[in-house]
Scaffold this motif. Structure first.
Motif, short mmCIF file in Angstrom:
data_model
loop_
_atom_site.label_atom_id
_atom_site.label_comp_id
_atom_site.label_asym_id
_atom_site.label_seq_id
_atom_site.Cartn_x
_atom_site.Cartn_y
_atom_site.Cartn_z
N MET A 1 0.82 -1.21 0.00
CA MET A 1 0.00 0.00 0.00
C MET A 1 0.86 1.26 0.00
O MET A 1 0.53 2.25 -0.64
N ARG A 5 0.75 4.39 -2.54
CA ARG A 5 0.52 5.78 -2.12
C ARG A 5 1.63 6.70 -2.61
O ARG A 5 1.39 7.82 -3.01
N THR A 112 -10.88 -4.20 -1.51
CA THR A 112 -10.32 -3.92 -0.18
C THR A 112 -9.31 -2.78 -0.25
O THR A 112 -9.33 -1.86 0.58
N THR A 113 -8.44 -2.81 -1.26
CA THR A 113 -7.44 -1.75 -1.43
C THR A 113 -8.10 -0.41 -1.72
O THR A 113 -7.73 0.62 -1.16
N ASN A 115 -11.25 0.55 -1.02
CA ASN A 115 -11.99 1.02 0.15
C ASN A 115 -11.07 1.55 1.22
O ASN A 115 -11.35 2.57 1.86
N LYS A 116 -9.95 0.86 1.46
CA LYS A 116 -9.01 1.30 2.49
C LYS A 116 -8.39 2.65 2.12
O LYS A 116 -8.19 3.52 2.97
N THR A 117 -8.09 2.81 0.82
CA THR A 117 -7.53 4.09 0.37
C THR A 117 -8.50 5.23 0.62
O THR A 117 -8.11 6.31 1.07
N LEU A 119 -11.02 5.25 2.87
CA LEU A 119 -11.22 5.42 4.32
C LEU A 119 -10.04 6.12 4.98
O LEU A 119 -10.20 6.79 6.00
N ASP A 120 -8.84 5.97 4.41
CA ASP A 120 -7.64 6.57 5.01
C ASP A 120 -7.49 8.05 4.70
O ASP A 120 -6.65 8.73 5.32
#
Length: 621
Positions: A1, A5, A112-113, A115-117, A119-120
């Motif tokens: 990740m 980024r 998942t990747t 959504n996590k991006t 949410l972060d």
């Protein structure tokens, strides 16, 4: 990740970071940029369509990026949509080709990747937590829905994944490393001779004929651009407000309205302990209540009892009790509590809460004297704004086809002002505004001598102007630039003589003369340097640059150039020793390898992208 980024670009870098979007959303600027036909496509790349909406959005965002830079003129031609569309469309074609290539290769990004991006991203957070409303609000401000943003983000992560993979697979061969080390670690031996400007030993003065010849050969250098100055009257809300007389009774009436609407509800900052519903919840709550009743500190009990992971590390602190941000049961539970007091049990869908008032701020209504000046200014500006629009129309009427600005000045109480000279490209004061300059150089003003129309240079300021002086473009006379040319020719003659001395000195060295003996004979400053590295701090930086810019040849090489002091610097390169790995500290060698690998990866990725774009099939509608 983290690799993804670090390599983010496109939608993710522009929209998610939202350096300029958030202020626009908060100020109410929505999706006005989505003009033109909503449907349809402007191009197709490898079967993937680029829609009008995508292009409009990309043009808008590119414009905002440019406007966010300091010193950008919002009225510049290159910021017009029609001038941005072409370059932006090419960027979209490149991006679409890369996405199509990645998908054809079977590369994908997991939900998942993605959504996590999302949410972060802090831009979508409120009080440290992801906020769905903030998320939707920010996206709508730039024309996205959650679905379209997620799709666009997926594509950008896809491109980043390919770039990361290419760069991660890059490597450095021993030969590549040795080649770069041989240059970076190189040492050079050389002699330096400084020929001072005083070595010329005579006054230099160009002749009248030389000055005249230079002038006629370079006349375009002395072109004086078209200039003008203006007279103008300026109508502004700020100026009108200064002269508005506001009655005390009106100020008092406004103050009374403010007091009637004043919200005296105290501001309360709260903390809580949450006991989630479930087996043993009642016993846990009873035990907690017992300890509180026994006088144990609320803050000390939070860590052992609270089920709210997000707040337990900060003593249960939730922040300011804002309507709509917390369960509706919270406000009445703490309404009558003072600072430090703890509430009874409060039941919500999340479980059972015990609240503590961390801070309570009582808001007192301001006195009339405290508010008097501000209200007066507010009322004066409101009155001035009404007068402004009436006077603006009258200003246009009074100056239309008028011989000058005197009538408008007298009737409206405006001062006639004058500007300094300015050109079409730049000016000072009122002429620093491009709109004003354009109006001044309008043929109606500059050639026909008429007043301009009333020009609104901002939302609350307008001007009417007329020509005061005008000078057409011309070539300056010789007498105006004679001193300038004389100084230039003196310097040129000086450099030519110094260059001759340097060339003669080098010629003697090539014929076998000893460098130091020759320098001492001519009374030039001499220095010798043995196996100096590029990073040597004992040698002048400009001298080092000159030495290491010289080609490495067998035997001696020579170079002469102007010295920073105004003299001439002669450099004699006598030896070049290539660097080896043993010459460099391990840390520097490691850093050099990493940098070379990174640069190889960037080059390989650029080559891959160029190849994909070149092979892509693009059709324009």
């Amino acid at each position: 990740m983290q690799v993804i980024r670090d390599n983010m670009k496109g939608t993710l870098a522009v929209v998610v970071v939202l350096m300029f979007v958030v202020p626009m959303v908060l100020s109410g600027i929505g999706t006005s940029f989505l003009g033109g036909p909503a449907g349809g496509k402007v191009a197709t790349v490898d079967g993937r369509a680029i829609s009008n909406n995508e292009l409009a959005r990309a043009v808008y965002m590119q414009k905002q990026r440019l406007l966010s830079q300091e010193g950008v003129d919002p009225s510049a031609d290159y910021l017009k949509d029609e001038n941005l569309r072409g370059p932006v469309l090419q960027q979209l074609i490149r991006r679409t080709a890369l996405i199509a290539s990645a998908e054809d290769s079977g590369v994908g990004v997991s939900d998942t990747t993605i959504n996590k991006t999302i949410l972060d991203q802090q831009s979508f957070h409120t009080d440290g937590k992801f906020d769905k409303q903030a998320y939707r609000r920010v996206l709508s401000g730039v024309g996205y829905t959650p679905a379209t943003f997620k799709a666009s983000l997926s594509e950008d992560l896809l491109i980043s994944q390919i770039a990361s993979g290419i760069q991660a697979s890059s490597f450095v061969t021993p030969a590549e490393l040795d080649a770069i080390v041989s240059v970076v670690g190189e040492a050079r031996s050389f002699e330096m001779i400084k020929i001072p400007a005083s070595a010329i030993g005579e006054d230099l003065e160009p002749t009248t004929e030389e000055i005249s010849a230079y002038y006629y050969d370079n006349q375009t250098t002395y072109l004086d651009p078209e200039k003008m100055s203006i007279e103008y009257v300026e109508l502004s809300v700020d100026d009108l407000a200064k002269h508005e007389v506001i009655a005390e009774a009106d100020i008092r009436a406004q103050y009374d309205q403010e007091i009637a609407a004043f919200d005296s509800t105290p501001e309360v900052e709260i903390a809580h302990i949450l006991i989630e519903d479930g087996d043993g919840a009642s016993d846990k709550l009873a035990e907690l209540q017992s300890k509180l009743d026994a006088g144990e500190e609320f803050d000390a009990l939070v860590e052992n009892y609270s089920d709210d992971i997000g707040s337990k590390s900060s003593k249960g602190y939730l922040g300011l009790l804002t309507p709509g941000a917390f369960p509706e049961q919270f406000a009445p539970a703490v309404a009558d509590l003072n600072e430090g007091q703890v509430s009874a049990v409060v039941k919500t869908d999340a479980g059972s809460h015990i609240l503590k008032v961390v801070k309570k701020t009582i808001k007192n209504a301001p006195s009339f004297e405290d508010r008097k000046d501000a209200i007066k200014a507010q009322l004066a500006r409101a009155t001035a704004e009404e007068a402004y629009f009436e006077m603006l129309e009258e200003l246009g009427d009074l100056t239309y086809s008028a011989e000058g600005l005197r009538t408008a000045s007298t009737e409206l109480g405006l001062t006639i002002k004058e500007s300094e000279e300015f050109t079409r490209a730049s000016g000072t004061g009122i002429a620093s505004n491009k709109v004003v300059r354009d109006a001044a150089f309008n043929p109606v003003v500059v050639s026909e001598g008429q007043n301009s129309q009333a020009i609104e240079i901002s939302a609350d300021k307008a001007v009417v102007l007329r020509k005061k002086t005008h000078s057409p473009e011309r070539i300056k006379a010789l007498d105006e630039v004679k001193e300038q040319i004389t100084a230039l020719l003196r310097e040129k003659m000086k450099q030519e003589k110094l260059q001759s001395l340097a060339e003669a000195f080098i010629a003697d060295l090539k014929n076998g003369a000893d460098t130091k003996e020759k320098a001492d004979e001519a009374k030039y400053e001499y220095s010798a340097h043995d196996k100096v590295k590029r990073t040597d701090v004992t040698v002048d930086r400009s001298a080092l640059r000159q030495v290491f810019a010289m080609p490495a040849v067998d035997g001696k090489s020579f170079k002469a150039e102007v010295d920073m002091s105004g003299g001439y610097l002669v450099t004699v390169l006598t030896e070049v020793v290539a660097g080896t790995r043993t010459d460099l500290p391990p840390q520097q060698l490691f850093g050099m390898t990493a940098q070379l690998k990174r640069e190889n990866g960037q080059f390989e990725n650029a080559s891959y992208e160029a190849d994909v774009v070149e092979k892509a099939e693009a059709k324009f509608n």
